[in-house]
Motif scaffolding. Structure first.
Motif, PDB file in Angstrom:
ATOM      1  N   MET A   1      28.251  40.092  32.851  1.00  0.00           N
ATOM      2  CA  MET A   1      29.066  40.893  31.929  1.00  0.00           C
ATOM      3  C   MET A   1      30.513  40.424  31.898  1.00  0.00           C
ATOM      4  SD  MET A   1      29.048  44.230  34.356  1.00  0.00           S
ATOM      5  CE  MET A   1      27.291  44.152  34.371  1.00  0.00           C
ATOM      6  N   ASP A   2      30.746  39.173  32.263  1.00  0.00           N
ATOM      7  CA  ASP A   2      32.089  38.584  32.294  1.00  0.00           C
ATOM      8  C   ASP A   2      32.996  39.225  33.335  1.00  0.00           C
ATOM      9  OD1 ASP A   2      31.486  36.739  30.274  1.00  0.00           O
ATOM     10  OD2 ASP A   2      31.993  38.193  28.715  1.00  0.00           O
ATOM     11  N   TYR A   3      32.408  39.780  34.371  1.00  0.00           N
ATOM     12  CA  TYR A   3      33.182  40.404  35.448  1.00  0.00           C
ATOM     13  C   TYR A   3      34.115  39.393  36.109  1.00  0.00           C
ATOM     14  CZ  TYR A   3      34.055  43.190  39.687  1.00  0.00           C
ATOM     15  OH  TYR A   3      34.640  43.886  40.714  1.00  0.00           O
ATOM     16  N   ARG A   4      33.599  38.212  36.410  1.00  0.00           N
ATOM     17  CA  ARG A   4      34.438  37.202  37.080  1.00  0.00           C
ATOM     18  C   ARG A   4      35.594  36.753  36.200  1.00  0.00           C
ATOM     19  NH1 ARG A   4      31.293  32.398  38.000  1.00  0.00           N
ATOM     20  NH2 ARG A   4      30.294  33.118  36.121  1.00  0.00           N
TER      21      ARG A   4
ATOM     22  N   ARG B   1      42.846  39.600  35.619  1.00  0.00           N
ATOM     23  CA  ARG B   1      43.580  40.652  36.333  1.00  0.00           C
ATOM     24  C   ARG B   1      44.338  40.089  37.531  1.00  0.00           C
ATOM     25  NH1 ARG B   1      46.863  44.448  35.848  1.00  0.00           N
ATOM     26  NH2 ARG B   1      46.719  46.085  37.397  1.00  0.00           N
ATOM     27  N   ALA B   2      43.714  39.203  38.279  1.00  0.00           N
ATOM     28  CA  ALA B   2      44.392  38.596  39.435  1.00  0.00           C
ATOM     29  C   ALA B   2      45.643  37.845  38.995  1.00  0.00           C
ATOM     30  CB  ALA B   2      43.441  37.664  40.173  1.00  0.00           C
ATOM     31  N   ARG B   3      45.533  37.109  37.910  1.00  0.00           N
ATOM     32  CA  ARG B   3      46.698  36.368  37.413  1.00  0.00           C
ATOM     33  C   ARG B   3      47.789  37.319  36.941  1.00  0.00           C
ATOM     34  NH1 ARG B   3      43.458  31.410  34.411  1.00  0.00           N
ATOM     35  NH2 ARG B   3      42.884  30.347  36.358  1.00  0.00           N
ATOM     36  N   GLU B   4      47.423  38.429  36.308  1.00  0.00           N
ATOM     37  CA  GLU B   4      48.416  39.434  35.889  1.00  0.00           C
ATOM     38  C   GLU B   4      49.170  39.989  37.095  1.00  0.00           C
ATOM     39  OE1 GLU B   4      46.190  42.452  33.845  1.00  0.00           O
ATOM     40  OE2 GLU B   4      45.819  41.168  32.101  1.00  0.00           O
TER      41      GLU B   4
ATOM     42  N   SER C   1      50.462  40.221  48.486  1.00  0.00           N
ATOM     43  CA  SER C   1      51.091  41.261  49.302  1.00  0.00           C
ATOM     44  C   SER C   1      50.101  42.415  49.455  1.00  0.00           C
ATOM     45  CB  SER C   1      52.363  41.754  48.620  1.00  0.00           C
ATOM     46  OG  SER C   1      52.031  42.504  47.456  1.00  0.00           O
ATOM     47  N   PRO C   2      50.329  43.292  50.427  1.00  0.00           N
ATOM     48  CA  PRO C   2      49.443  44.461  50.562  1.00  0.00           C
ATOM     49  C   PRO C   2      49.363  45.284  49.277  1.00  0.00           C
ATOM     50  CG  PRO C   2      50.803  44.235  52.518  1.00  0.00           C
ATOM     51  CD  PRO C   2      51.317  43.227  51.524  1.00  0.00           C
ATOM     52  N   GLU C   3      50.471  45.417  48.567  1.00  0.00           N
ATOM     53  CA  GLU C   3      50.488  46.183  47.325  1.00  0.00           C
ATOM     54  C   GLU C   3      49.657  45.500  46.235  1.00  0.00           C
ATOM     55  OE1 GLU C   3      53.306  45.146  48.975  1.00  0.00           O
ATOM     56  OE2 GLU C   3      53.800  47.063  49.918  1.00  0.00           O
ATOM     57  N   GLN C   4      49.810  44.188  46.111  1.00  0.00           N
ATOM     58  CA  GLN C   4      49.030  43.439  45.116  1.00  0.00           C
ATOM     59  C   GLN C   4      47.538  43.556  45.425  1.00  0.00           C
ATOM     60  OE1 GLN C   4      51.148  39.784  45.984  1.00  0.00           O
ATOM     61  NE2 GLN C   4      51.595  39.534  43.789  1.00  0.00           N
ATOM     62  N   LEU C   5      47.181  43.421  46.705  1.00  0.00           N
ATOM     63  CA  LEU C   5      45.766  43.494  47.085  1.00  0.00           C
ATOM     64  C   LEU C   5      45.211  44.888  46.828  1.00  0.00           C
ATOM     65  CD1 LEU C   5      45.652  41.313  50.314  1.00  0.00           C
ATOM     66  CD2 LEU C   5      45.253  40.640  47.948  1.00  0.00           C
ATOM     67  N   ALA C   6      45.978  45.923  47.094  1.00  0.00           N
ATOM     68  CA  ALA C   6      45.518  47.289  46.835  1.00  0.00           C
ATOM     69  C   ALA C   6      45.222  47.481  45.344  1.00  0.00           C
ATOM     70  CB  ALA C   6      46.558  48.300  47.312  1.00  0.00           C
ATOM     71  N   GLU C   7      46.094  46.954  44.486  1.00  0.00           N
ATOM     72  CA  GLU C   7      45.855  47.053  43.040  1.00  0.00           C
ATOM     73  C   GLU C   7      44.610  46.266  42.645  1.00  0.00           C
ATOM     74  OE1 GLU C   7      48.996  46.927  40.119  1.00  0.00           O
ATOM     75  OE2 GLU C   7      50.458  47.009  41.754  1.00  0.00           O
TER      76      GLU C   7
ATOM     77  N   ASP D   1      47.452  28.386  45.331  1.00  0.00           N
ATOM     78  CA  ASP D   1      48.506  28.270  44.321  1.00  0.00           C
ATOM     79  C   ASP D   1      48.206  29.075  43.063  1.00  0.00           C
ATOM     80  OD1 ASP D   1      50.031  26.496  45.868  1.00  0.00           O
ATOM     81  OD2 ASP D   1      48.871  24.785  45.136  1.00  0.00           O
ATOM     82  N   ASN D   2      46.934  29.360  42.802  1.00  0.00           N
ATOM     83  CA  ASN D   2      46.543  30.078  41.593  1.00  0.00           C
ATOM     84  C   ASN D   2      45.259  30.842  41.865  1.00  0.00           C
ATOM     85  OD1 ASN D   2      44.577  28.097  41.582  1.00  0.00           O
ATOM     86  ND2 ASN D   2      45.501  26.920  39.951  1.00  0.00           N
ATOM     87  N   PHE D   3      44.663  31.406  40.823  1.00  0.00           N
ATOM     88  CA  PHE D   3      43.397  32.113  40.963  1.00  0.00           C
ATOM     89  C   PHE D   3      42.363  31.406  40.104  1.00  0.00           C
ATOM     90  CE2 PHE D   3      40.244  35.424  40.903  1.00  0.00           C
ATOM     91  CZ  PHE D   3      40.375  35.996  42.161  1.00  0.00           C
ATOM     92  N   GLU D   4      41.245  31.009  40.726  1.00  0.00           N
ATOM     93  CA  GLU D   4      40.254  30.179  40.054  1.00  0.00           C
ATOM     94  C   GLU D   4      38.878  30.831  40.027  1.00  0.00           C
ATOM     95  OE1 GLU D   4      40.176  26.029  41.270  1.00  0.00           O
ATOM     96  OE2 GLU D   4      41.913  26.452  42.520  1.00  0.00           O
ATOM     97  N   LEU D   5      38.089  30.391  39.080  1.00  0.00           N
ATOM     98  CA  LEU D   5      36.685  30.752  38.953  1.00  0.00           C
ATOM     99  C   LEU D   5      35.888  29.614  39.567  1.00  0.00           C
ATOM    100  CD1 LEU D   5      34.637  32.753  37.665  1.00  0.00           C
ATOM    101  CD2 LEU D   5      34.745  31.340  35.617  1.00  0.00           C
ATOM    102  N   LEU D   6      35.118  29.907  40.635  1.00  0.00           N
ATOM    103  CA  LEU D   6      34.320  28.876  41.308  1.00  0.00           C
ATOM    104  C   LEU D   6      32.864  28.983  40.879  1.00  0.00           C
ATOM    105  CD1 LEU D   6      35.655  29.002  44.985  1.00  0.00           C
ATOM    106  CD2 LEU D   6      36.408  27.548  43.113  1.00  0.00           C
ATOM    107  N   PRO D   7      32.097  27.900  41.108  1.00  0.00           N
ATOM    108  CA  PRO D   7      30.659  27.954  40.808  1.00  0.00           C
ATOM    109  C   PRO D   7      29.935  28.914  41.730  1.00  0.00           C
ATOM    110  CG  PRO D   7      31.377  25.696  41.355  1.00  0.00           C
ATOM    111  CD  PRO D   7      32.533  26.610  41.558  1.00  0.00           C
ATOM    112  N   THR D   8      28.764  29.349  41.312  1.00  0.00           N
ATOM    113  CA  THR D   8      27.924  30.243  42.093  1.00  0.00           C
ATOM    114  C   THR D   8      27.575  29.623  43.433  1.00  0.00           C
ATOM    115  OG1 THR D   8      27.003  31.208  40.085  1.00  0.00           O
ATOM    116  CG2 THR D   8      25.713  31.481  42.101  1.00  0.00           C
TER     117      THR D   8
END
Length: 102
Positions: free
Chosen positions: A24-27, A33-36, A58-64, A94-101
């Protein structure tokens, strides 16, 4: 520019999301969202039907991000969010990536 205080509060967590979260395009939504939130790391599907994410911020970013993983996509039905702390030393992403299954 980030302050040194933010650099010292950097945390890394491995998160496994169980439920109906594949197909459902969750990833892809997770990447957006992670990049935002300026969270770095990666996300991938697992063969058992779960989604796994390595999150760094940060703890705040991870909580969100945990909130979003649990309830941020209405089409997903999350049953469980398992969060594991990754102890230093850890890779700095350095960034947020989509990895293979896996």
């Amino acid at each position: 520019m980030e302050s040194h205080e933010n650099e010292w509060s950097l945390e890394t967590r491995l998160v496994q999301v169980r439920g109906q979260v594949q197909g459902m395009d969750y990833r892809e939504a997770c990447v957006r969202r992670a990049r935002e939130l300026c969270v770095t790391g990666w996300v991938r599907n697992r063969m058992d039907g779960s989604v796994e994410a390595m999150l760094q911020g940060s703890p705040e970013q991870l909580a969100e991000m945990y909130d979003w993983l649990s309830e941020g996509m209405s089409a997903a039905l999350v049953d469980e969010l398992e969060v594991t702390e990754v102890q230093p030393p850890f890779v700095r992403f350095d960034n947020f990536e989509l990895l293979p299954t896996l």
